[in-house]
Design an enzyme around this catalytic site. Sequence first.
Site, PDB file in Angstrom:
ATOM      1  N   ASP A  93      54.387  -6.435  51.202  1.00  0.00           N
ATOM      2  CA  ASP A  93      54.004  -7.836  51.278  1.00  0.00           C
ATOM      3  C   ASP A  93      52.980  -8.082  50.166  1.00  0.00           C
ATOM      4  OD1 ASP A  93      51.791  -7.419  54.168  1.00  0.00           O
ATOM      5  OD2 ASP A  93      51.626  -6.780  52.098  1.00  0.00           O
ATOM      6  N   SER A  94      52.574  -9.338  50.008  1.00  0.00           N
ATOM      7  CA  SER A  94      51.759  -9.660  48.817  1.00  0.00           C
ATOM      8  C   SER A  94      50.273  -9.446  49.073  1.00  0.00           C
ATOM      9  CB  SER A  94      51.959 -11.131  48.441  1.00  0.00           C
ATOM     10  OG  SER A  94      51.371 -11.942  49.466  1.00  0.00           O
ATOM     11  N   ASP A 268      60.281  -7.287  60.183  1.00  0.00           N
ATOM     12  CA  ASP A 268      59.235  -6.262  60.284  1.00  0.00           C
ATOM     13  C   ASP A 268      58.288  -6.688  61.393  1.00  0.00           C
ATOM     14  OD1 ASP A 268      57.552  -8.263  58.438  1.00  0.00           O
ATOM     15  OD2 ASP A 268      56.176  -6.786  59.305  1.00  0.00           O
ATOM     16  N   CYS A 306      68.657   6.408  75.572  1.00  0.00           N
ATOM     17  CA  CYS A 306      68.143   6.653  74.214  1.00  0.00           C
ATOM     18  C   CYS A 306      68.347   8.112  73.845  1.00  0.00           C
ATOM     19  CB  CYS A 306      66.646   6.320  74.181  1.00  0.00           C
ATOM     20  SG  CYS A 306      65.862   6.631  72.575  1.00  0.00           S
ATOM     21  N   CYS A 308      66.733   9.610  71.202  1.00  0.00           N
ATOM     22  CA  CYS A 308      65.677  10.057  70.278  1.00  0.00           C
ATOM     23  C   CYS A 308      65.117  11.396  70.733  1.00  0.00           C
ATOM     24  CB  CYS A 308      64.558   9.015  70.199  1.00  0.00           C
ATOM     25  SG  CYS A 308      63.361   9.068  71.535  1.00  0.00           S
ATOM     26  N   CYS A 311      63.153  11.271  74.045  1.00  0.00           N
ATOM     27  CA  CYS A 311      63.948  11.100  75.269  1.00  0.00           C
ATOM     28  C   CYS A 311      64.852  12.299  75.536  1.00  0.00           C
ATOM     29  CB  CYS A 311      64.778   9.831  75.176  1.00  0.00           C
ATOM     30  SG  CYS A 311      63.758   8.345  75.214  1.00  0.00           S
ATOM     31  N   HIS A 337      59.923   7.146  69.802  1.00  0.00           N
ATOM     32  CA  HIS A 337      60.835   6.424  70.706  1.00  0.00           C
ATOM     33  C   HIS A 337      60.885   4.929  70.411  1.00  0.00           C
ATOM     34  CE1 HIS A 337      62.994   4.819  74.061  1.00  0.00           C
ATOM     35  NE2 HIS A 337      61.991   3.954  74.190  1.00  0.00           N
TER      36      HIS A 337
HETATM   37  N1  LIG Z   1      53.904 -13.556  60.645  1.00  0.00           N
HETATM   38  C1  LIG Z   1      53.694 -13.317  59.299  1.00  0.00           C
HETATM   39  C2  LIG Z   1      53.504 -12.014  58.863  1.00  0.00           C
HETATM   40  C3  LIG Z   1      53.298 -11.755  57.536  1.00  0.00           C
HETATM   41  N2  LIG Z   1      53.104 -10.447  57.129  1.00  0.00           N
HETATM   42  C4  LIG Z   1      53.259 -12.792  56.589  1.00  0.00           C
HETATM   43  C5  LIG Z   1      53.023 -12.591  55.193  1.00  0.00           C
HETATM   44  O1  LIG Z   1      52.820 -11.449  54.712  1.00  0.00           O
HETATM   45  N3  LIG Z   1      52.987 -13.638  54.355  1.00  0.00           N
HETATM   46  N4  LIG Z   1      53.156 -14.903  54.786  1.00  0.00           N
HETATM   47  C6  LIG Z   1      53.388 -15.166  56.082  1.00  0.00           C
HETATM   48  O2  LIG Z   1      53.545 -16.355  56.425  1.00  0.00           O
HETATM   49  C7  LIG Z   1      53.441 -14.098  57.042  1.00  0.00           C
HETATM   50  C8  LIG Z   1      53.664 -14.361  58.393  1.00  0.00           C
HETATM   51 ZN   LIG Z   2      63.868   7.450  73.071  1.00  0.00          ZN
END
Ligand SMILES: Nc1cc(N)c2c(=O)[nH][nH]c(=O)c2c1
Ligand SMILES: [Zn+2]
Length: 374
Positions: A93-94, A268, A306, A308, A311, A337
Amino acid sequence: MERQNIFTILARDGHARRGRLSTAHGTVETPVFMPVGTVGSVKAVCPADLKDVGAQIILGNTYHLYLRPGDELVARRGGLHRFMRWDGPILTDSGGFQVFSLNELRRLGEEGVEFRSHLDGSRHLFTPEKVVSIQRNLGSDVMMVLDECPPGGSDRDYVARSLGLTTRWARRCREAYPAGAGEQHLFGIVQGGIYEDLREESLAQLAGIGFEGYALGGLSVGEKKADMYRILAHMGPRLPENAPRYLMGVGTPLDIVTGIENGIDMFDCVLPTRNARNGTLYTSQGKVNIKRAEFREDDSPLDPACSCYTCRTFSRAYLRHLYVAKEILSFRLNTIHNLRYFLDLTARARTAIEAGTMAALKAEIAAAYPEDGA
Ligand SMILES: Nc1cc(N)c2c(=O)[nH][nH]c(=O)c2c1
Ligand SMILES: [Zn+2]
């Protein structure tokens, strides 16, 4: 230089897409969940564990790596892949989001965002050009533009002004790393809060600049769940058709399946890793709080569905004992897990899209996690 198409759609089920993203460190089968490796490690597990649970691509946080150990040190050590011995794709991310979420003292201006390190109070300035430079030093396969994520509940005027700044910053990031400049991809981040028209305006501006992928930011930041789902339903299918779509920081199992049915490809979230460390485990039957006394002498596996390492090998009684005893192994086994659960969920979604059975998968997850939709 014209870039080859980096994203291929292999199958559809409504708005849901089964796709394939190509990067300099390999292809990513989508929909995909990305384990969060904040400061160059997915907490409590090693790269071999990540491979064993089926991780394809992981996430690194630019803010944290810039402050410690430093992006230039990582570059001198051969880049983040080599430094952390992860040979698969990495998305960074930035850093803008961490600046806002970790620093009370920060100053936002046209140039960028000024902040003090949460580690030693030193002063720093993140500009669009700087965050691209940092991510190039890290060598991530997918870089994110610098954006401003308005706090959940921000009023419409503020959100409208903020998306203008995010677009101007995105343009500067693209100018700092033009399409075809290298093997790294650059994704734009759509803002606009909970306002459909502002979201569409943000997207139109970013699409006019042109990015290899597009993220929905500004969700899961304190807004009502109904507002998140409304924006997701409105914007998911409107994101550019032939580019990867990334929903940042989301989410619970039901959020992820809902995102997929609205056309999102990449996710993520810190939930599986963070909750592993506080004993909240995700299973085919819903959440299990492993510290509960009921598990004291329970010889059954955490989740019979599961496969893994955790488990396959250990009982709930043993996992509870490790957690109560504050054994370090508890973090590792619980994380293995939980990551496997989230990675299996997106793997099952890929199969469901190919089979046209996403609706059944969503119904199963909604039944196992009724609290998620609230
Ligand atoms: N829920 C969110 C998680 C994030 N890591 C980000 C992000 O890195 N940039 N900009 C975002 O709006 C943003 C929202
Ligand atoms: Zn598991």
